[in-house]
Design an enzyme around this catalytic site. Structure first.
Site, short mmCIF file in Angstrom:
data_model
loop_
_atom_site.label_atom_id
_atom_site.label_comp_id
_atom_site.label_asym_id
_atom_site.label_seq_id
_atom_site.Cartn_x
_atom_site.Cartn_y
_atom_site.Cartn_z
N TYR A 1 0.76 -1.18 -0.30
CA TYR A 1 -0.28 0.16 0.16
C TYR A 1 0.80 1.42 -0.06
O TYR A 1 0.76 2.53 -1.22
CB TYR A 1 -0.92 -0.07 1.10
CG TYR A 1 -1.83 1.57 1.35
CD1 TYR A 1 -2.70 1.54 0.31
CD2 TYR A 1 -2.21 1.82 2.48
CE1 TYR A 1 -3.16 2.60 0.73
CE2 TYR A 1 -2.35 3.42 3.15
CZ TYR A 1 -2.68 3.58 1.92
OH TYR A 1 -3.56 5.32 1.60
N LEU B 1 -9.94 0.73 13.10
CA LEU B 1 -9.83 0.81 14.45
C LEU B 1 -10.90 1.43 15.04
O LEU B 1 -11.74 0.59 15.57
CB LEU B 1 -8.59 0.89 14.71
CG LEU B 1 -8.24 1.11 16.38
CD1 LEU B 1 -9.10 -0.03 17.11
CD2 LEU B 1 -7.33 1.53 17.19
#
Ligand code: UDP
Length: 323
Positions: free
Chosen positions: A141, A188
């Protein structure tokens, strides 16, 4: 200005489009809706469903919009997934991004604003992280975003396409209307809030043996409305180059969970799990350059306030977007 916004149906893009419309810009959103949601597109914007892999359609769409600036949010953006499917990351984030650059050059666009990431740096030798740090990504990424940063420099030099590239730290929060809804949620804060909503039994803490005070990863959370404002400032003709965007303060996974408990007033059970491959232990921004050169000033500097906006959106939209 006439703005062409890729990924405008996604999480960060949706709030940028809202703020750009508020500021009086004319916005065309181009999104393939694989990650984005049609109902996340502000009704004031024009919507074109399309894929950056379709070069000719893309070029026509950029021209048709009378594009003056391209804002490029569309990307694959999951560290963990990039470690198992690197091909997707290099294709979507590099090859398809080049299609967009060619379309911009072909349409005589003068400005390109790119969503890069702190993951281009890899584990930093010091925090807070400013723009002078070496970039050594540890996952595909980050590598794919760094490659596109390099391509941008060449297009500026060889085609005169000016750019601003923002390395986001951890985008978080919501506006009153638009928030975070991924079909498969790996981030998260939304995962913690799902537990608070009673949609998940517990949150996983992915790694408790990092070299940090409580053993969990530290991240710098920045509100998406503040990210959006930076993009609007980047449209000024004299702005160019790379900027790190964060609040300059880090919070561990355990601290984020505690904050979500305090904000929601609900107990959030957590379970300790092994590390997720590709995660650097600590990423904290120094956004000094954005503050001085762009005149950027984040409004949401407290993690409690950022989480509170996300919690308000999730309470109002417990199942996210309808489409
Ligand atoms: N994380 C976690 N549990 C989750 C999702 C994430 O412990 O359910 C950790 C993750 O390993 C990372 C931090 O929380 O250290 C932030 O992850 P997120 O995916 O939100 O953003 P990233 O930093 O990868 O862009």
């Amino acid at each position: 200005m006439n703005l062409f916004v890729t990924g405008g149906a996604g999480y960060i893009g949706s709030v940028f489009v809202e703020e750009a419309c508020n500021a009086g810009h004319a916005v065309t959103v181009f999104d393939n809706l694989t990650e984005g949601h049609r109902s996340a597109v502000d009704t004031r914007a024009k919507f074109v469903q399309g894929d950056l892999g379709e070069r000719d359609r893309l070029a026509a769409a950029v021209k048709d919009a009378g594009t003056e600036a391209v804002i490029h949010f569309a990307a694959s953006a999951l560290v963990g997934e990039s470690m198992t499917n690197p091909s997707k990351y290099f294709r979507n984030n590099v090859a398809n991004g080049v299609n967009l650059l060619d379309a911009a050059v072909g349409a005589g666009v003068k400005k390109f604003v790119f969503s890069s990431t702190c993951a281009t740096f890899g584990p930093p030798e010091r925090v807070p992280m400013d723009e002078t740090l070496p970039q050594r990504p540890i996952n595909p990424y980050g590598e794919s975003k760094l490659m596109f940063e390099q391509v941008l420099k060449w297009y500026r030099e060889l085609h005169g396409l000016d750019f601003v590239a923002f390395r986001y730290f951890n985008a978080a929060g919501a506006s009153a209307q638009f928030g975070e809804h991924h079909r498969i949620e790996t981030h998260l804060i939304p995962n913690v809030l799902k537990v608070a909503l009673g949609q998940k039994e517990q949150v996983d803490i992915l790694g408790t043996d990092y070299p940090t005070p409580d053993g969990t990863c530290i991240r710098d959370y920045i509100h998406i409305a503040d990210l959006a404002q930076a993009h609007l400032l980047a449209l000024a003709p004299n702005q160019s180059g790379f900027f790190n965007l964060g609040n300059g303060e880090g919070f561990s996974v355990r601290q984020v969970i505690a904050t979500c408990e305090a904000v929601s007033g609900r107990k959030i059970p957590a379970i300790e799990k092994p590390r997720r491959p590709g995660d650097p232990p600590r990423l904290i921004a120094s956004a000094g350059k954005a503050l001085t050169q762009l005149g950027w000033k984040p409004k949401f500097t407290r993690i409690e306030d950022i989480v509170a906006t996300a919690w308000a959106w999730h309470l109002k939209n417990p199942n996210g977007y309808r489409d």
